[in-house]
Design a protein around this motif. Structure first.
Motif, mmCIF file in Angstrom:
data_model
loop_
_atom_site.group_PDB
_atom_site.id
_atom_site.type_symbol
_atom_site.label_atom_id
_atom_site.label_comp_id
_atom_site.label_asym_id
_atom_site.label_seq_id
_atom_site.Cartn_x
_atom_site.Cartn_y
_atom_site.Cartn_z
ATOM 1 N N ALA A 49 0.847 -1.315 0.083
ATOM 2 C CA ALA A 49 -0.070 0.093 -0.189
ATOM 3 C C ALA A 49 0.785 1.425 0.077
ATOM 4 C CB ALA A 49 -1.031 -0.091 1.337
ATOM 5 N N VAL A 50 1.822 1.342 0.850
ATOM 6 C CA VAL A 50 2.700 2.285 0.943
ATOM 7 C C VAL A 50 3.790 2.635 -0.224
ATOM 8 C CG1 VAL A 50 4.566 3.406 2.281
ATOM 9 C CG2 VAL A 50 2.629 2.302 3.378
ATOM 10 N N ALA A 51 4.086 1.491 -0.953
ATOM 11 C CA ALA A 51 4.998 1.429 -1.917
ATOM 12 C C ALA A 51 3.770 2.025 -3.198
ATOM 13 C CB ALA A 51 5.377 0.182 -2.232
ATOM 14 N N GLY A 52 2.617 1.685 -3.137
ATOM 15 C CA GLY A 52 1.949 1.830 -4.349
ATOM 16 C C GLY A 52 1.952 0.566 -5.462
ATOM 17 N N TYR A 53 2.182 -0.430 -5.029
ATOM 18 C CA TYR A 53 2.691 -1.774 -5.614
ATOM 19 C C TYR A 53 1.419 -2.731 -5.630
ATOM 20 C CZ TYR A 53 7.720 0.085 -6.147
ATOM 21 O OH TYR A 53 8.482 0.654 -6.303
ATOM 22 N N PRO A 54 1.283 -3.602 -6.595
ATOM 23 C CA PRO A 54 0.283 -4.464 -6.628
ATOM 24 C C PRO A 54 0.513 -5.410 -5.222
ATOM 25 C CG PRO A 54 1.782 -5.112 -8.475
ATOM 26 C CD PRO A 54 2.270 -3.858 -7.748
ATOM 27 N N HIS A 55 -0.749 -6.006 -4.745
ATOM 28 C CA HIS A 55 -0.716 -7.354 -4.004
ATOM 29 C C HIS A 55 -2.024 -7.972 -4.226
ATOM 30 C CE1 HIS A 55 -1.532 -7.748 0.662
ATOM 31 N NE2 HIS A 55 -1.315 -8.936 0.057
ATOM 32 N N LEU A 56 -1.878 -9.236 -4.393
ATOM 33 C CA LEU A 56 -2.989 -10.163 -4.490
ATOM 34 C C LEU A 56 -3.045 -11.313 -3.257
ATOM 35 C CD1 LEU A 56 -4.900 -11.878 -6.691
ATOM 36 C CD2 LEU A 56 -2.964 -13.051 -7.399
ATOM 37 N N THR A 57 -4.300 -11.290 -3.081
ATOM 38 C CA THR A 57 -4.569 -12.499 -1.922
ATOM 39 C C THR A 57 -5.403 -13.432 -2.509
ATOM 40 O OG1 THR A 57 -5.227 -12.819 0.191
ATOM 41 C CG2 THR A 57 -6.457 -11.038 -0.903
ATOM 42 N N VAL A 58 -5.086 -14.828 -2.327
ATOM 43 C CA VAL A 58 -5.795 -15.852 -2.660
ATOM 44 C C VAL A 58 -6.073 -16.736 -1.486
ATOM 45 C CG1 VAL A 58 -5.984 -18.016 -4.342
ATOM 46 C CG2 VAL A 58 -4.685 -15.687 -4.864
ATOM 47 N N PRO A 59 -7.193 -17.436 -1.488
ATOM 48 C CA PRO A 59 -7.465 -18.471 -0.217
ATOM 49 C C PRO A 59 -6.471 -19.406 -0.003
ATOM 50 C CG PRO A 59 -9.664 -17.842 -1.333
ATOM 51 C CD PRO A 59 -8.593 -17.207 -2.269
ATOM 52 N N MET A 60 -6.033 -19.471 1.201
ATOM 53 C CA MET A 60 -5.090 -20.358 1.389
ATOM 54 C C MET A 60 -5.605 -21.668 1.893
ATOM 55 S SD MET A 60 -1.259 -19.778 3.281
ATOM 56 C CE MET A 60 -2.013 -18.785 4.653
ATOM 57 N N GLY A 61 -6.562 -21.348 2.848
ATOM 58 C CA GLY A 61 -7.241 -22.747 3.483
ATOM 59 C C GLY A 61 -7.953 -21.992 4.662
ATOM 60 N N LEU A 62 -8.202 -23.041 5.425
ATOM 61 C CA LEU A 62 -9.346 -22.716 6.592
ATOM 62 C C LEU A 62 -8.539 -23.185 7.872
ATOM 63 C CD1 LEU A 62 -12.821 -23.936 5.375
ATOM 64 C CD2 LEU A 62 -11.777 -21.630 4.896
ATOM 65 N N ILE A 63 -8.766 -22.382 8.908
ATOM 66 C CA ILE A 63 -8.385 -22.577 10.362
ATOM 67 C C ILE A 63 -9.619 -22.609 11.124
ATOM 68 C CG2 ILE A 63 -6.942 -22.019 12.392
ATOM 69 C CD1 ILE A 63 -5.070 -20.634 10.182
ATOM 70 N N GLN A 64 -9.861 -23.556 11.750
ATOM 71 C CA GLN A 64 -11.309 -23.963 12.600
ATOM 72 C C GLN A 64 -12.374 -23.342 11.546
ATOM 73 O OE1 GLN A 64 -11.401 -25.993 14.641
ATOM 74 N NE2 GLN A 64 -9.400 -25.928 15.785
ATOM 75 N N GLY A 65 -12.155 -23.505 10.394
ATOM 76 C CA GLY A 65 -13.451 -23.159 9.521
ATOM 77 C C GLY A 65 -13.291 -21.709 9.225
ATOM 78 N N LEU A 66 -12.298 -21.131 9.430
ATOM 79 C CA LEU A 66 -12.409 -19.440 8.973
ATOM 80 C C LEU A 66 -11.280 -19.375 8.053
ATOM 81 C CD1 LEU A 66 -12.695 -17.962 12.546
ATOM 82 C CD2 LEU A 66 -14.456 -18.164 10.721
ATOM 83 N N PRO A 67 -11.570 -18.605 6.927
ATOM 84 C CA PRO A 67 -10.491 -18.349 5.908
ATOM 85 C C PRO A 67 -9.347 -17.664 6.136
ATOM 86 C CG PRO A 67 -12.752 -17.803 5.033
ATOM 87 C CD PRO A 67 -12.658 -17.980 6.626
ATOM 88 N N VAL A 68 -8.429 -17.995 5.478
ATOM 89 C CA VAL A 68 -6.971 -17.259 5.495
ATOM 90 C C VAL A 68 -6.597 -17.191 3.955
ATOM 91 C CG1 VAL A 68 -4.477 -17.131 6.403
ATOM 92 C CG2 VAL A 68 -6.503 -18.173 7.915
#
Length: 506
Positions: A435-454
């Motif tokens: 964010a501070v650099a102004g560069y791209p950042h992609l997040t893709v679901p990695m898996g679930l921990i106790q049913g909650l996404p990360v």
């Protein structure tokens, strides 16, 4: 969803033709899904009453080869759309802010054939009013609930966009980010989110925080859909000088996914950004990446003090200037507030509705800031950008000779808490760097921990969206499908967690 929006749903569905075309059917299905689930989520502030008419016009135009033909898209309610809906940023101060303007990115969506379904809820003022705010809460929309566990945060500020996509109301939504506001709700809601290079997507007619960090971005179910949405909204805008290079750098992001692979790719593992309860899942993911042929390079430390000590000063200074500029473009008969001081006064006059949960100390700090020409501001911006960009992402990628940097995006969703506000236990380092650099950042679901996404973060250099999307596509394919949300009241009430919390009978 608000009562106004629910009433509107009934009118729209009643008016649908029996022999509807594909765009109309898809739009009606999205409206029906919103009616079915959004009473639990509050992800939508309002549906656009022209949505069915938009779809019918698209159907009547024939089988034009448009990339988003008839696709319903939800837009965060700090982004202007032409028509009867106000653009509120979640605040009662903008409750009547009907501008009858399409933000350029919205105009691009329409040109690609999309139906603008409505406006999503968000953290009021995109989470810049208070350090004690509740992510996903706005005075107009209430609080957004996470569809995986309704007592958990959907994060912010693009909380409604994240929850609506996760819940299956739409497959495509637009969010906006200053620092983590696309990637955090994408991670916590188990969807794909991309914060583009600053300047790839126009910010015109978007309620601002920071000229140096604000950008809109796509939020979708899959990486391919994310590439489709980015291809539609990217491009130069004469009214936004930051986008002057966008046309020269944008590509067909869907075509860039062809042949996507992890084999032979070098990924920098930002160990300094890991931890906070995600370690076991992250290690499993690293093993999967290795098995797919990626080379992992350990990056154990990074000094981010120059970012942390300067970013907020930059944001608050830019907020004061940017808000005055935006409000000057609104109709004073509809929006009497003309600057940040007026908004502060409005909140005080409407404290029962606006400030019963938390205050506006960040607004008040911003009002005390000097102009953008001030030496202190310029010094802070240079220091934070240099630390995050040239001496941060750029240096790490060059030193370790990697194609991208990776880390867990955020911890699992924390509980919604009206007493303490947000209390995430760490995380967000990847988001802040990009964010501070102004560069791209992609997040893709990695898996679930106790049913909650990360989510798993992929961070790259300026204009490297195509590379990140290709890496994300290859990872998504290798990871395989993940369970969708179950709208549980709480993970503590659901098996097997509930049984494990009970004492052993003796």
């Amino acid at each position: 969803m608000t009562k106004r929006a629910l009433g509107l749903v009934s009118v729209l569905l009643a008016g649908s033709a029996i022999a509807a075309g594909p765009a109309e059917r898809e739009t009606a299905n999205a409206i029906a899904r919103a009616r079915q689930v959004d009473g639990k989520l509050h992800s939508i502030i309002a549906l656009d009453p022209t949505a069915i008419d938009q779809a019918r016009r698209i159907d009547a135009a024939g089988a034009a080869a448009l990339p988003l033909r008839g696709v319903p898209v939800l837009v965060k309610d700090n982004i202007e759309t032409a028509g009867p809906l106000p653009t509120t940023a979640g605040s009662l101060a903008l409750a009547n802010n009907v501008t009858n303007r399409d933000a350029p990115l919205v105009a691009r969506l329409r040109a690609a054939g999309a139906v603008i379904l409505g406006k999503t809820n968000l953290s009021e003022w995109a989470n810049i009013r208070s350090t004690r705010s509740i992510s996903g809460w706005s005075a107009i929309g209430g609080v957004v609930h996470n569809p995986y566990a309704l007592d958990r945060s959907a994060c912010g500020s693009s909380s409604g966009s994240g929850a609506a996509v996760a819940a299956g109301i739409v497959d495509y939504a637009i969010g906006s980010e200053t620092d983590g506001s696309v990637t955090c709700p994408s991670s916590l809601n188990g969807i794909v989110g991309l914060k583009p290079t600053l300047g790839l997507v126009s910010r015109t007619h978007i309620v601002p925080i920071s000229a140096s960090q604000d950008t809109a971005g796509p939020m979708t179910r899959t990486v391919r859909e994310n590439a489709m949405l980015l291809s539609a909204i990217a491009g130069s805008d004469p009214a936004d000088p930051a986008t002057r290079e966008a046309d020269a750098h944008k590509v067909d992001y869907v075509a860039a996914l062809n042949g996507a692979t992890l084999r032979g790719k070098r990924l920098g593992v930002m160990r300094f950004a890991a931890g906070f309860g995600t370690d076991p899942l992250f290690e499993q993911t690293l093993n999967l990446l290795r098995a797919q042929g990626a080379t992992l390079v350990e990056i154990k430390s990074f000094d981010d003090k120059a970012i942390g000590s300067n970013e907020l000063d930059v944001l608050l200074t830019e907020l004061k200037a940017g808000m005055a500029s935006y409000l000057a473009t609104t109709d004073p008969a509809r929006v009497p507030s003309r600057n940040l001081a007026d908004l502060i006064a409005f909140d005080k006059a409407n404290a029962a509705s606006e400030m019963s949960l938390f205050g506006q100390e960040l607004f008040e700090q911003a009002e005390k800031k000097g102009p953008l020409t001030g030496a202190a501001y310029k010094k802070a911006r240079l220091a934070s950008f240099t630390a995050a960009g040239p001496n941060g992402i750029d240096r790490m990628m060059r030193t370790y000779k990697v194609d991208a940097l990776i880390a867990p995006t955020m911890p699992v969703a924390w509980k919604i808490d009206a007493a303490f506000g947000d209390y995430s236990v760490g995380g967000g380092t990847a988001a802040s760097l990009a964010a501070v650099a102004g560069y791209p950042h992609l997040t893709v679901p990695m898996g679930l921990i106790q049913g909650l996404p990360v989510g798993l973060s992929f961070v790259g250099g300026k204009w490297q969206e195509a590379r990140l999307l290709a890496l994300g596509e290859a990872f998504e394919r290798a990871r395989g499908p993940l369970p969708g949300p179950r709208f549980l009241p709480s993970i503590e009430d659901a098996p097997p967690v509930a049984q494990l919390l009970q004492p052993v009978r003796r």
